[in-house]
Scaffold this active site. Structure first.
Site, PDB file in Angstrom:
ATOM      1  N   ASP A  11      78.650 -14.676   2.152  1.00 14.69           N
ATOM      2  CA  ASP A  11      79.385 -14.104   1.010  1.00 14.69           C
ATOM      3  C   ASP A  11      80.524 -15.032   0.618  1.00 14.69           C
ATOM      4  OD1 ASP A  11      80.290 -11.804  -0.785  1.00 14.69           O
ATOM      5  OD2 ASP A  11      82.061 -12.058   0.481  1.00 14.69           O
ATOM      6  N   ASP A 110      77.034 -14.408  -5.687  1.00 10.17           N
ATOM      7  CA  ASP A 110      77.976 -14.830  -4.647  1.00 10.17           C
ATOM      8  C   ASP A 110      77.549 -14.428  -3.237  1.00 10.17           C
ATOM      9  OD1 ASP A 110      78.323 -12.122  -4.943  1.00 10.17           O
ATOM     10  OD2 ASP A 110      80.512 -12.180  -4.935  1.00 10.17           O
ATOM     11  N   GLU A 111      76.305 -14.005  -3.070  1.00 10.98           N
ATOM     12  CA  GLU A 111      75.865 -13.547  -1.749  1.00 10.98           C
ATOM     13  C   GLU A 111      74.405 -13.910  -1.518  1.00 10.98           C
ATOM     14  OE1 GLU A 111      75.935  -9.206   0.364  1.00 10.98           O
ATOM     15  OE2 GLU A 111      77.728  -9.801  -0.733  1.00 10.98           O
TER      16      GLU A 111
END
Length: 414
Positions: A11, A110-111
């Site tokens: 993350d 974003d992950e």
């Protein structure tokens, strides 16, 4: 008997805010930065906030612009979605140094999940690989990250959310479930349980994940169906999904929810936006070669009407991904439940999906296959020439939103 894999859940901390901070020459962990879309509207939603904004001012994703204090240290910047997407792609290239592309699942901008089982002999154990990836990202992009490690995708995600985000890197095994996961309360702190589900569970006397794990499985299945089964096994840390598959198999759907830029009071204008949104969710279903049996439709009313709204579903006899068929169902639900109030939000989703090749053509509708193929033809044109290259007539009315949204990336300025 359960999977004992080595999966990382990576993350990027406050990704949008951190990217903008680096571009401004600031330390992402030390600056006071807020990303918001429309600075002229004080009710604009905060898309991201730097860690210090969250910690010291309580401003986080979902806060409103008017909640941001008038402090000279605080910078309020507009999003640069195209740049964020490029950086996200480059970060994914870092993962490719350690594992093949089949071992990477991009969960969001974003992950990501990274399965490192096959790379252990090359790079060391899972924690060592996690440290290498984290160091590479920080050295090359100056961006902070956190990594959770687990024996399956669910455990890696839970480890990330509940421990790694505060420690940087953390690792969970099945032996940690009782001591670390079962203590979680309120239930909405656990990934996969929203506020509504939490309310239902607390109404059954379930307040912690441990209580959920020890609850009677048959009663959970009777109350929630397949979701009850998944909730029970997730409370034990059990997840059988593979990299690239959705973690919650029972939640597969294609949906869109749009907060309108202004209040819509005329029913004809509302119908125009509904048609545009039906086109969008139908396109998503067609992109995955899926057809839906269940169509859900909802309206959210303006705060001038003291909020409220409705959300209803209808299951059709023949599964579909044809825009106008979905639109007709939405209009029927609109006619049944809409009472003329001012609308500010519209939601549409398709669920109960089956593969498109399972679609049966009706003898009483010989042109059904033509309407179906027309949708795929229009999709291919938009894919080649841009989303605004071919639009319905309603998009050129004052009520239409598709032309404006075509200029955005991820719903925000490029």
């Amino acid at each position: 008997m359960m999977p004992h894999q080595q999966i990382l859940c990576v993350d990027m901390k406050s990704f949008y805010a951190s990217c903008t901070a680096v571009m401004l020459g600031l330390d992402p962990l030390d600056c006071y930065l807020v990303i918001a879309g429309n600075h002229d509207r004080k009710g604009s939603v905060v898309l991201a906030a730097s860690p210090r904004m969250k910690k010291e001012f309580g401003i986080k994703t979902g806060s409103r612009l008017f909640e941001v204090p008038d402090d000279p240290r605080i910078l309020v910047e507009e999003p640069e979605m195209a740049t964020y997407l490029r950086i996200s792609t480059e970060i994914t290239r870092v993962f490719h140094r350690y594992v093949p592309k089949e071992a990477i699942h991009t969960y969001s901008v974003d992950e990501s999940f990274v399965k490192v089982d096959g790379a252990l002999r090359l790079w060391g154990d899972a924690r060592t690989i996690a440290e290498k990836i984290r160091d590479d990202i920080e050295r090359e992009f100056q961006l902070p990250s956190a990594i959770g490690i687990g024996p399956n995708m669910l455990m890696a995600k839970l480890c990330l959310d509940l421990e790694a985000k505060s420690k940087g890197i953390a690792e969970w095994s099945y032996e940690d479930v009782k001591s670390k996961l079962w203590e979680v309360s309120p239930l909405s702190e656990m990934w996969g349980i929203g506020r509504r589900m939490e309310k239902n569970l607390t109404g059954m006397g379930i307040f912690t994940v441990g209580q959920l794990a020890r609850y009677d499985l048959e009663k959970l299945e009777k109350k929630f169906g397949v979701m009850g089964n998944q909730l029970y096994y997730h409370a034990w840390g059990v997840d059988l999904s593979e990299i690239g598959a959705p973690i919650l198999q029972g939640q597969i759907s294609f949906g869109k929810s749009q907060i309108l830029l202004r209040d819509y009071k005329e029913e004809e204008e509302i119908k125009h936006v509904i048609l545009e949104m039906c086109e969008e969710v139908a396109r998503r279903a067609r992109n995955h070669r899926k057809v839906a049996r269940t169509i859900s439709f909802g309206l959210g009313y303006s705060k001038d009407e003291f909020g409220g709204g409705f959300y209803r579903s209808r299951t059709v006899e023949e599964p579909t991904n044809v825009t106008m068929e979905i639109y007709r169902v939405c209009l029927a639900l609109l006619k049944e439940h809409y009472r003329g109030k001012t609308v500010r939000q519209i939601s549409i989703s398709l669920s109960n999906l089956v593969d498109d090749h399972m679609l049966q053509l009706s003898l009483f509708d010989p042109n059904g296959w033509k309407r179906r193929e027309l949708g795929y033809t229009v999709d291919s044109l938009r894919s080649r020439f841009g989303s605004a290259s071919i639009l319905r007539g309603v998009s050129y009315t004052n009520a239409g939103t598709a032309r404006h949204r075509a200029t955005l990336v991820g719903g925000h300025k490029k």
